[in-house]
Design an enzyme around this catalytic site. Structure first.
Site, PDB file in Angstrom:
ATOM      1  N   HIS A 263       0.830  -1.199   0.000  1.00 23.89           N
ATOM      2  CA  HIS A 263       0.000   0.000   0.000  1.00 23.89           C
ATOM      3  C   HIS A 263       0.874   1.262   0.000  1.00 23.89           C
ATOM      4  O   HIS A 263       0.722   2.142  -0.848  1.00 23.89           O
ATOM      5  CB  HIS A 263      -0.910  -0.038   1.235  1.00 23.89           C
ATOM      6  CG  HIS A 263      -1.839   1.128   1.353  1.00 23.89           C
ATOM      7  ND1 HIS A 263      -3.152   1.084   0.967  1.00 23.89           N
ATOM      8  CD2 HIS A 263      -1.640   2.389   1.818  1.00 23.89           C
ATOM      9  CE1 HIS A 263      -3.730   2.262   1.190  1.00 23.89           C
ATOM     10  NE2 HIS A 263      -2.825   3.075   1.709  1.00 23.89           N
ATOM     11  N   GLU A 264       1.790   1.337   0.964  1.00 23.18           N
ATOM     12  CA  GLU A 264       2.623   2.542   1.072  1.00 23.18           C
ATOM     13  C   GLU A 264       3.559   2.659  -0.134  1.00 23.18           C
ATOM     14  O   GLU A 264       3.873   3.762  -0.576  1.00 23.18           O
ATOM     15  CB  GLU A 264       3.415   2.544   2.380  1.00 23.18           C
ATOM     16  CG  GLU A 264       2.545   2.484   3.652  1.00 23.18           C
ATOM     17  CD  GLU A 264       1.464   3.562   3.731  1.00 23.18           C
ATOM     18  OE1 GLU A 264       1.652   4.643   3.125  1.00 23.18           O
ATOM     19  OE2 GLU A 264       0.423   3.316   4.361  1.00 23.18           O
ATOM     20  N   HIS A 267       1.797   4.588  -2.822  1.00 21.43           N
ATOM     21  CA  HIS A 267       1.933   6.041  -2.617  1.00 21.43           C
ATOM     22  C   HIS A 267       3.316   6.506  -3.070  1.00 21.43           C
ATOM     23  O   HIS A 267       3.473   7.551  -3.697  1.00 21.43           O
ATOM     24  CB  HIS A 267       1.762   6.385  -1.132  1.00 21.43           C
ATOM     25  CG  HIS A 267       0.332   6.348  -0.643  1.00 21.43           C
ATOM     26  ND1 HIS A 267      -0.650   7.130  -1.194  1.00 21.43           N
ATOM     27  CD2 HIS A 267      -0.269   5.646   0.361  1.00 21.43           C
ATOM     28  CE1 HIS A 267      -1.809   6.918  -0.541  1.00 21.43           C
ATOM     29  NE2 HIS A 267      -1.595   6.016   0.401  1.00 21.43           N
ATOM     30  N   GLU A 293      -4.563   7.912  -3.187  1.00 20.33           N
ATOM     31  CA  GLU A 293      -5.070   6.651  -2.653  1.00 20.33           C
ATOM     32  C   GLU A 293      -5.334   5.645  -3.776  1.00 20.33           C
ATOM     33  O   GLU A 293      -5.243   4.435  -3.575  1.00 20.33           O
ATOM     34  CB  GLU A 293      -6.339   6.929  -1.839  1.00 20.33           C
ATOM     35  CG  GLU A 293      -6.705   5.840  -0.862  1.00 20.33           C
ATOM     36  CD  GLU A 293      -5.729   5.683   0.303  1.00 20.33           C
ATOM     37  OE1 GLU A 293      -4.898   6.592   0.554  1.00 20.33           O
ATOM     38  OE2 GLU A 293      -5.780   4.613   0.940  1.00 20.33           O
TER      39      GLU A 293
END
Lengths: 500, 500
Positions: A263-264, A267, A293
């Site tokens: 997820h990170e 980003h 997101e």
């Protein structure tokens, strides 16, 4: 070169440097700072924020922006110069509306409130933060009042998701909800997936090594970033050459650390992909909360929880954890990481129910800001809405209204909608990318991410804030934001998984 | 409370916060920053330094300091208020003499020069840094010219060792040298100590654990600090509650990491021991380069290389490294960590020859500033002086004139004398401490450091910059700086070790 444009760049670089310094201090605070540093660190970060605000809202910046109107008009809309002036003016016109004294009060209150929350959540003590939340609500209303608006939440939403308003998000969420609820009902009527294989003992070092190997394949550049451990995972950027992520590991739940890392990294891929020309300017950043997101969710879910992804990586994972996984077949594992269930915690929720958690929070934000819901009524309202929407209610406030840090960090309004907008956009972007490069799904099943990463870089990442979110969506996908691709994606994937 | 004093404190806190932020960025740069961050980080640190200088040299600060003269005069000399106003005025009056444009040029040049040195040293290429060093010399002269002085080096020396001048340091070093040279000759006429036991394989993790256990016993507070790895060890402070050290490990030389840890911990004990009342002010810092170094050298050498220290810790060290040390007796080990030898590298030099390395550098600094030595003549002069003073000459510039970072970091003059002043003061302070607490040597042999640490905190650390170096030496020891205790210490210790 226009001399005033150079002057503007110098002033913006100074502000960017101060903000980057504050970000380094924040990163250090959550990664390596010893406990004794807490008090001074709070003051140091507040000082940097205050000076950055003072420098940015200086009249000289306004004068430069005024003087540069003819130059801006002479440059193409998407040129560096026109984009930088336009974006700086947008930020400037918002910043000067907020009095420095208000900001100081807000930062001080936010620090107090966050600190209280870190104790109140484990103690299950909503009463301890209720008066602080009342003040947060008041400050959020005051902040919104500095700006013209139709709905009191509009300026707060606009700050993170430019172009969206309370009314448009409300409509979007209502329509999406109409599609999601029957899907959740259909899935949860089926026998649940068995995810016991994830809940064995997984030593941290191997978890880290596997996750980092994956994101390296994604294209995350460790020469321009690193991963550290924190209590709450996040991505932070100090320059285009230094984009860091953090994660956490649970040795008894493989999914926690792995999907947090993916997820990170999503980003971070966005921030690492911004054009180097934008270094030291406000253009060097993702364009909105929702678009940001969309990248974390795409790399975590659409890619990282796909069957193709695991067709490639599952053997490696088994090699990493032979004791735990050699007897677990790919299909069982794939079902485990995609288990849909009625659950209490937003960040742990599966792809299908996740948005219902977001909608609950968004609706409560609007209701509180409108004055139709009181802070003190939150716990009961939370309980009822969870029961009706998700079909399971928290036994206490710890796993209810106290679970998310956002409201306790100084703002009510505008802080949650981006998560669902991100989900929607992740599918819309992915559909556009696969339309341009139909081999992407096959690539993923071979552990190749170059075509997808390249398309995203070319159509989204490189531009930073050159284009607004609505502009980038239109340019990259040929149409405005639409949740149809997302619904198609969910129906396709979970229809197959749960034989609907 | 005097309102203008509060205003002064606010302004100084802002400057302190900016300097602390720059220190965090510097720490991160050498510990965890990925290579991609280098360019932006240089700019960010320069911005913070520039804004801190602008804020500090603001006319309003000068006006406050003027207006506060009567208040200062009404307060006792050593009171917080009088000390803060006095110290701030001293710093202010120096700072306003230096034009911001000069500082910008200096910082930029320093960064370029440092960067070139990091490549030139491994390449043994003095020619690559020679023109940069010429410019450094020129900038150092320009800097000195901003201040009144008898000798051109005086302002540079005064910056780090307030109260000392070229002439006084020259006299001090000449007299000390007259004592040291015969001692070195007498020792090196004896058979050398055998330090083979230190050059076995010592795994890093155990080295770290042992070193950290020792400095915890010293009184270094890990709740207000931490230790990380860097190429060049250092101590850095972000607040009194956050004082960090770094070290490096050599798995084939036990002494490297251990004594580096003890050395930096000495610096850190000083900074951790400053009165908490001084937080956020320029008083919250060690008072001079020499006094600071007295603490690192005391805890590294007078304590950490003493027989008593190893009487207590050697069993623990043997338990940590049984394979390497179970057959090495205490006496052999003690002799190994105190081996005196004619060697090339200052930072690896023993306690006796170390000062000769410093004096060579100090003399060269004066000669270059005076114009009696040219930068291009440095390599040959280095070779000759090493031969005549230490009795061994470097085979190349890498281990000669390129070995120390200092001159390549933007300053020639004032950067080396503090090391020998520190050695001198370490013995003078230690003698005063043991006079007050005669049990200190016995305490050390029991691994107890409370009495020594307590005396240092009470007589030196707590005051920060309340007193100047000459004042603190006089107050703590009852006499001005004197090298007699140091000579007594060296003769006693090495006379016994080498049976002189």
């Amino acid at each position: 070169m226009e001399p005033k444009f150079e002057q503007l760049q110098e002033r913006l670089a100074e502000v960017t440097d101060l903000q980057a310094a504050a970000a380094v201090l924040g990163w250090d605070q959550t990664t390596y700072m010893p406990p004794g540093g807490t008090e001074a660190r709070g003051r140091q970060m507040a000082t940097l924020a205050r000076i950055a605000h003072e420098k940015f809202t200086d009249d000289a910046v306004g004068a430069l922006l005024d003087d540069l109107r003819p130059y801006e008009a002479s440059q193409p809309y998407e040129s560096f110069a026109a984009s930088l002036i336009r974006t700086a003016r947008h930020d400037y016109e918002r910043a000067i509306k907020v009095p420095p004294a208000f900001l100081t009060e807000l930062y001080t209150h936010a620090a107090t409130s966050y600190d209280a929350w870190t104790r109140a959540r484990p103690a299950n003590d909503f009463g301890a933060v209720e008066p602080l939340l009342e003040k947060t609500l008041d400050l959020s209303r005051q902040y919104a009042e500095f700006f013209p608006h139709e709905h009191i939440a509009d300026p707060l939403i606009d700050d993170s998701d430019y172009g969206m308003k309370a009314a448009s998000v409300r409509t979007l969420f209502r329509d999406l909800r109409d599609q999601l609820v029957p899907l959740v009902q259909a899935i949860t009527a089926q026998p649940p997936a068995d995810d016991a294989c994830l809940r064995q003992h997984y030593p941290e070092d191997q978890q880290r090594a596997f996750g980092e190997a994956v994101i390296k394949r994604y294209g995350y550049d460790f020469d321009r970033g690193r991963q550290d451990k924190t209590h709450h995972p996040f991505m932070t950027k100090f320059s285009i050459g230094d984009v860091r992520i953090t994660t956490r590991f649970n040795e008894h739940d493989l999914g926690d650390g792995l999907f947090s890392t993916l997820h990170e990294a999503g980003h971070a891929l966005y921030e690492q992909g911004v054009s180097r020309v934008f270094e030291g300017t406000p253009l060097a950043s993702g364009t909105s909360s929702g678009v940001h997101e969309s990248q974390s969710r795409m790399w975590e879910n659409i890619v990282g929880r796909s069957r193709g992804f695991w067709q490639h990586f599952y053997t490696q994972l088994q090699d990493t954890f032979p004791l735990q996984l050699s007897d677990v077949d790919l299909d069982t594992f794939y079902r485990a990481v995609n288990k849909v269930q009625r659950s209490l915690i937003r960040v742990d929720a599966d792809e299908v129910t996740y948005n219902l958690h977001v909608m609950l929070r968004f609706d409560f934000e609007l209701a509180m800001l409108e004055g139709s819901m009181r802070v003190r009524d939150l716990p009961d309202a939370w309980h009822e809405r969870m029961e009706s929407d998700i079909g399971v209610a928290p036994p206490d406030n710890r796993d209810g209204v106290l679970q998310d840090v956002h409201w306790y960090s100084g703002q009510i309004g505008g802080v949650f909608q981006g998560y669902t907008i991100g989900n929607i956009l992740s599918a819309q972007f992915y559909e556009a990318a696969t339309k341009a490069h139909p081999d992407i799904p096959n690539d993923i099943a071979r552990g190749e991410f170059g075509a997808l990463h390249g398309w995203l870089r070319e159509n989204i990442y490189q531009y930073g804030r050159t284009f607004t979110a609505p502009e980038i969506v239109e340019r990259a996908t040929g149409s405005p934001l639409s949740f149809e691709p997302y619904i198609r994606y969910l129906r396709g994937k979970f229809g197959e998984l749960y034989s609907l």
